[in-house]
Each structure stands twice: as C-alpha cells, then as structure tokens.
Design a protein around this motif. Structure first.
Motif, PDB file in Angstrom:
ATOM      1  N   UNK A 213     -12.839  11.435   4.680  1.00 28.68           N
ATOM      2  CA  UNK A 213     -13.589  11.318   5.341  1.00 28.68           C
ATOM      3  C   UNK A 213     -13.449   9.385   5.492  1.00 28.68           C
ATOM      4  N   UNK A 214     -14.211   8.842   6.302  1.00 30.12           N
ATOM      5  CA  UNK A 214     -13.949   7.228   7.044  1.00 30.12           C
ATOM      6  C   UNK A 214     -13.723   6.264   5.217  1.00 30.12           C
ATOM      7  N   UNK A 215     -14.208   6.575   4.157  1.00 29.26           N
ATOM      8  CA  UNK A 215     -14.298   6.456   2.820  1.00 29.26           C
ATOM      9  C   UNK A 215     -13.492   6.585   1.867  1.00 29.26           C
ATOM     10  N   UNK A 216     -12.693   7.388   2.316  1.00 32.93           N
ATOM     11  CA  UNK A 216     -11.221   7.670   1.151  1.00 32.93           C
ATOM     12  C   UNK A 216     -10.498   6.596   0.723  1.00 32.93           C
ATOM     13  N   UNK A 217     -10.002   6.597   0.366  1.00 39.98           N
ATOM     14  CA  UNK A 217      -8.999   5.306  -0.106  1.00 39.98           C
ATOM     15  C   UNK A 217      -8.214   5.108   0.870  1.00 39.98           C
ATOM     16  N   UNK A 218      -7.568   6.674   1.151  1.00 36.04           N
ATOM     17  CA  UNK A 218      -5.872   6.476   2.363  1.00 36.04           C
ATOM     18  C   UNK A 218      -7.030   5.396   3.733  1.00 36.04           C
ATOM     19  N   UNK A 219      -8.231   5.846   4.432  1.00 36.76           N
ATOM     20  CA  UNK A 219      -8.243   4.905   5.346  1.00 36.76           C
ATOM     21  C   UNK A 219      -9.400   3.509   5.167  1.00 36.76           C
ATOM     22  N   UNK A 220      -9.708   3.461   3.438  1.00 35.71           N
ATOM     23  CA  UNK A 220     -10.317   2.510   3.301  1.00 35.71           C
ATOM     24  C   UNK A 220      -8.873   1.603   2.942  1.00 35.71           C
ATOM     25  N   UNK A 221      -7.177   1.815   2.773  1.00 35.71           N
ATOM     26  CA  UNK A 221      -6.288   0.958   3.002  1.00 35.71           C
ATOM     27  C   UNK A 221      -5.728   0.645   4.206  1.00 35.71           C
ATOM     28  N   UNK A 222      -6.260   2.212   5.085  1.00 32.50           N
ATOM     29  CA  UNK A 222      -5.424   1.924   6.768  1.00 32.50           C
ATOM     30  C   UNK A 222      -6.237   0.591   6.888  1.00 32.50           C
ATOM     31  N   UNK A 223      -7.438   0.310   7.334  1.00 28.61           N
ATOM     32  CA  UNK A 223      -8.126  -0.258   7.605  1.00 28.61           C
ATOM     33  C   UNK A 223      -7.967  -1.871   7.306  1.00 28.61           C
TER      34      UNK A 223
ATOM     35  N   UNK B 159       0.602  -1.167   0.029  1.00 31.64           N
ATOM     36  CA  UNK B 159      -0.172  -0.596   0.298  1.00 31.64           C
ATOM     37  C   UNK B 159       0.926   1.500  -0.130  1.00 31.64           C
ATOM     38  N   UNK B 160       0.831   2.035  -0.826  1.00 33.76           N
ATOM     39  CA  UNK B 160       1.945   2.921  -1.712  1.00 33.76           C
ATOM     40  C   UNK B 160       1.110   4.389  -1.641  1.00 33.76           C
ATOM     41  N   UNK B 161       1.871   5.344  -0.474  1.00 33.33           N
ATOM     42  CA  UNK B 161       0.586   6.778  -0.421  1.00 33.33           C
ATOM     43  C   UNK B 161       1.283   7.878  -1.013  1.00 33.33           C
ATOM     44  N   UNK B 162       1.105   8.992  -1.558  1.00 35.43           N
ATOM     45  CA  UNK B 162       1.285   9.457  -2.692  1.00 35.43           C
ATOM     46  C   UNK B 162       2.784  10.232  -2.760  1.00 35.43           C
TER      47      UNK B 162
ATOM     48  N   UNK C 258      -1.323   2.914  -5.779  1.00 31.40           N
ATOM     49  CA  UNK C 258      -0.256   4.194  -5.496  1.00 31.40           C
ATOM     50  C   UNK C 258      -1.278   4.723  -4.932  1.00 31.40           C
ATOM     51  N   UNK C 259      -1.222   5.318  -3.872  1.00 29.76           N
ATOM     52  CA  UNK C 259      -2.153   7.067  -4.389  1.00 29.76           C
ATOM     53  C   UNK C 259      -2.117   8.524  -5.425  1.00 29.76           C
ATOM     54  N   UNK C 260      -1.002   8.026  -5.340  1.00 29.63           N
ATOM     55  CA  UNK C 260      -0.715   9.082  -6.339  1.00 29.63           C
ATOM     56  C   UNK C 260      -0.772   9.190  -7.916  1.00 29.63           C
ATOM     57  N   UNK C 261       0.348  10.440  -8.421  1.00 30.26           N
ATOM     58  CA  UNK C 261      -0.193  10.295  -9.967  1.00 30.26           C
ATOM     59  C   UNK C 261       1.322  10.846 -10.132  1.00 30.26           C
TER      60      UNK C 261
END
Length: 519
Positions: free
Chosen positions: A161-171, A77-80, A105-108
């Motif tokens: 928000x709790x359903x953001x891609x970041x939080x979904x990956x953290x969960x 799981x990769x952040x931006x 990957x959450x980046x572009x």
C-alpha cells in the motif's frame, strides 16, 4: 577515460577496490540479473574474506564520503534483504569515520541472512542510530543512501500500500534535498529493462542529484529507458572479484562509447568517402503536406559528416525550393540512381508517397538505411515486409532506425511493450528483419543479428525536437558509406549524434538544421 575516487580513511581492515566512474569509454560488458546471480554465487562459494557484503558496504561508504565530504548527516534507508545489509555495513563504516549516521532497516534479526545479521550488528556496535521514526532533516550538503531494493526486487513487492514503510521511505528518498547514492540499483528499477516495477516508479526525475554504485557487474537497466534518470551518475565496484569469474558468464549487452573514425590520408579524393543518396520528402501535390525538409536534413547531415557525394531524390517530382544554400547536394530522379553505389537512405519525410518507391528500393539498394515513413509503410504492407526480410538472403544489407512507436508497428506491439523491454524489442526486430536495428530513445540500442547489442551512452533531451532523427539517418549513412561495417557505423553515428547534444553550447537552441551542419 575512467576516474578513480581518491583513497579515503575508513576501515583499513576491510580493503576494497575503489569504484570507477563510468565515462563514455566503450566496451564495458553488461550482465543481466541471471548472469549477475551466477557470478555472485561463484564468488560466495570461494568464501572470500572479507565477505562480499563487507566489501560492498565499505566501497559504498568510500564513495559516499567522496560525494558528500562535508555532510552533517548521513541517512541510510535499508531493505530487509542483502541490499539492506550493504547499506548497514556502509552506515557502520561512515559512523566509524566520524559522520553522524542514522538508518532505517525494514528487516528483523530473525528473518535476515547471516551476512545481513552481521551487518546489523556492525551498525549497532559502531553507534549508528537505528530509527523507527521520521528520518533526520537533510540539507543539500548531506547524503542519503538508498539500500532498499536491489536485483532481488520482485513484482509482488510493488503491491505494498502507498503508506507502507517501503513506499514511505521511497518517497522520502525521492523528495530528498540531499544527493542520493543508490546501492547497486535505484530501488524498484528492473536491472534488465530499465523500467520501474509497478507502483515503485516516479513520473518525473528525482529532486536531487543521483548516483548509483553498481556491485560486481554493470546492469543493462542502468543505461536505457527510465534507468538513465533514475541512476544518475553510474559508478562500478567489482568488489575484488577476479575478471575471469565475470567472463565465465556471457554479457547480455555492451555499454557503448565513442567509436573512432578512420583518418583521411592526404592523398584523397571524394570517391574514397562514399556516396549517400537520400530518398524522401513528400511534396505538397499529393496531400498538401510538404515534408521535403526532412530529406534535406538527412542529406545535409550526410554531407557534413564527410560523405564524398550526396544525392537527393525528392518524392515531389524533383522540385525543391529548400536548397539555395546547399548547392553541394545533387538532385536526382529515382530512375537515374545507381543502386550498387554507396548507401541509400529512404523514408525521411516520405509520407504516403514513399510506399510507391519502396519495392524498387528494397529490391535494388545494396546498402540501405530505412527510417521514419519507410518503416511505417513496411509495417502496413506484408509484401514489403517479405521484401525486407529477403534482402539479407541475397547479399543486401539494411540498417533500420525506428523510434519506439515505429518499432512497435513493425513488431505488431504497443509502444509500452517495446519500452517495457527495449533490449528484447531490438533483438526481436533485428531477427525478424535480418537487419541492424537502432532503437532510438533514452539509451539507444544498436542490435545486429549474431552480435551482442550495444547500449549508447551519449545524448540528452535536447534531441527531443523535430528532425533530429532525420539527421541521425544521414549520419549513419555517411559512416557506413565511408567504409565502416554496418553495426560499427550505426554505433559510431548514434554516439556522435548524442555527443553533439551533450556538448551543445548552453546559450544556443538545438535545432535539427544546426545539428545537421555540425561536423
């Protein structure tokens, strides 16, 4: 001792120093975020080849292969940011080594750094499956890598928000049945304080085993507060950065470890190993709340940790029915004490009765350990606070052993404020009282004026039972009475106290009385 991971057959063109597993050896410097950024900037300015991100990705992959050699699936799981770039480089190396590897990957490509863009291209070229749907199902033999947020995580990111891609990956990482390897930091953890950023933490420890590979420096937050559960086993990879470059930045703390005690010569007598006097134990007469057991626990611990003589001054007029099996403890009235001899422990089970004797104790005890109700009484009385602060100016030495609530009372803060930055709270209390401070808790902190603080590495939740703090006060006093300097005595006792819990037999309950009798 340190354990080096065996060499692994990954990308030979990217040599990297293999990670070190941190054991309980002491003396490792800890660097906060500001110092780490300076070290990173200095290293990048030297234009190392291969680049730091390539080195970080390779060593992350090497450790991942050692932790999960039979993994069928590796998910990254990769952040931006650059932390995500480290993960992409690791994914490329693992795919090249023959693992079935996928990554989110959450980046572009348009908004990332040049090094992260190169990592993304490397992952593509290696054949890493880049996902935009649910990650593959993982089993206990597989591996997940957390490369979402590093030291660059900031508070505003926590408001996703709790359903953001970041939080979904953290969960997903939190619920993973596979072991999780964190790149540099567990995502969302503050590198300096060991607390999660708002909205990014979890109430309970994660579901599976956790490992953290810290790059360049070791961060204080990995070893205290919520950091110990979040990080799990901590590994360190300096990425080939020269030690001299690290040393240019002053550490913010030291990682504690076992302290050696002085060996006893054969030609010895009890006078060589110091006296300890414990003052505490409110009796039933005052409020109908007898607490003599706390004072007995502290005295017993001092005795079993090697003090030459142990005196016990109870705040119930001297009557005690708790000593039938402790004839070595010598009962004393307070007027019979010799304040210039040995170490005095005051406060264990002292209740309200301790306030009456504290002025004399603060004015006359040459070496003094203050614990529990003594700290509460001082926090409520400005006159006692002035007496405590004046001790250092007349050559008297003091060690305080508060838990977070007691520290908060002395600092006029809330407990959450203390826990939000334990290093800063210990520093403030040490400066306010001119004392050595042992701030107890997960990753206990030992702080003395004009010295680097130390974060202890030993201990576990078995110590979360009544009376173990009284035992620690007695152990601190015994080490100090034996001749160790105050800071060293506190460091040794805290480590030994935790070590006893770490090695406690699994079939036996840990009680304070049993702990006190351990040598």
């Amino acid at each position: 001792m340190s354990v080096i991971v065996p060499p692994l057959s990954l990308t030979p063109s990217l040599p990297a120093r293999l990670p070190t597993l941190l054991r309980a050896a002491g003396g490792h410097p800890l660097h906060d975020t500001a110092a780490t950024r300076l070290i990173e900037a200095q290293a990048l300015a030297a234009n190392p080849q291969p680049r730091l991100m390539q080195r970080a990705g390779l060593v992350l992959a090497q450790l991942g292969q050692a932790l999960a050699p039979h993994a069928r699936q590796v998910w990254v799981a990769c952040g931006p940011g650059n932390n995500g770039g480290d993960g992409l480089q690791a994914a490329a190396a693992l795919q090249t080594a023959g693992y079935t590897t996928s990554a989110h990957w959450l980046g572009t490509p348009e908004d990332c750094s040049p090094d992260t863009l190169a990592a993304w291209r490397a992952a593509q070229q290696a054949g890493v499956q880049l996902l935009d749907t649910a990650p593959p199902p993982l089993g206990p033999q597989d591996l997940a890598i957390d490369a979402l947020l590093g030291i660059g995580a900031t508070a505003h990111r926590s408001h996703d928000p709790g359903d953001s891609p970041l939080n979904q990956l953290l969960q997903t990482l939190y619920q993973s049945p596979a072991p999780v390897l964190c790149a540099d930091l567990p995502s969302g953890l503050n590198a300096d304080t060991g607390r999660y950023l708002p909205g990014l933490g979890f109430e309970h420890p994660p579901h599976s085993a956790r490992h953290t590979l810290s790059f360049l420096t070791l961060k204080p937050g990995l070893f205290t507060s919520q950091g110990r559960d979040a990080a799990g086993t901590v590994w360190w990879a300096p990425l080939g950065v020269e030690p001299g470059l690290l040393c240019q930045q002053r550490p913010s703390a030291l990682l504690g470890g076992p302290m050696s005690r002085r060996s006893r010569p054969h030609d010895s007598h009890k006078g060589r190993f110091g006296d300890v006097t414990v003052i505490g134990g409110e009796g039933l007469a005052l409020r109908g709340m007898g607490m003599g057991g706390a004072a007995v626990l502290a005295a017993t611990a001092a005795l079993h940790q090697g003090a030459g003589r142990v005196m016990l001054t109870l705040l119930d007029g001297g009557n005690c029915k708790l000593l039938p099996e402790q004839p070595e403890l010598m009962l004393r009235r307070i007027e019979a004490l010799r304040w210039d001899q040995g170490v005095v422990v005051c406060g264990c089970g002292g209740g309200q009765a301790v306030a009456a004797v504290l002025p004399q104790v603060l004015e006359q005890a040459h070496r003094l350990v203050l614990d529990a109700d003594a700290l509460n009484a001082i926090a409520a009385d400005s006159h006692l606070q002035r007496l405590l602060a004046s001790r250092a100016h007349i050559g008297l030495q003091t060690i305080l052993t508060p838990h977070p609530l007691e520290a908060a009372r002395m600092l006029d803060l809330h407990t959450d404020d203390v826990q939000a930055n334990r290093l800063e709270a210990a520093h403030a209390l040490a400066q306010q009282t001119y004392s050595t401070v042992v701030l107890k808790g997960s990753g206990s902190i030992i702080h003395s004026p004009h010295q680097l603080p130390c974060i202890n590495t030993s201990g576990n939740a078995l110590l979360a039972t009544g009376g173990t703090g009284d035992v620690l006060a007695g152990m601190v006093a015994a080490a100090w009475a034996a001749g160790l300097p105050a800071h060293t005595a506190a460091q040794w006792a805290v480590w030994q106290h935790g070590h006893l819990a770490d090695t406690w037999p699994a079939h036996l309950p840990l009680t304070a009385s049993a702990l006190a009798r351990c040598a």
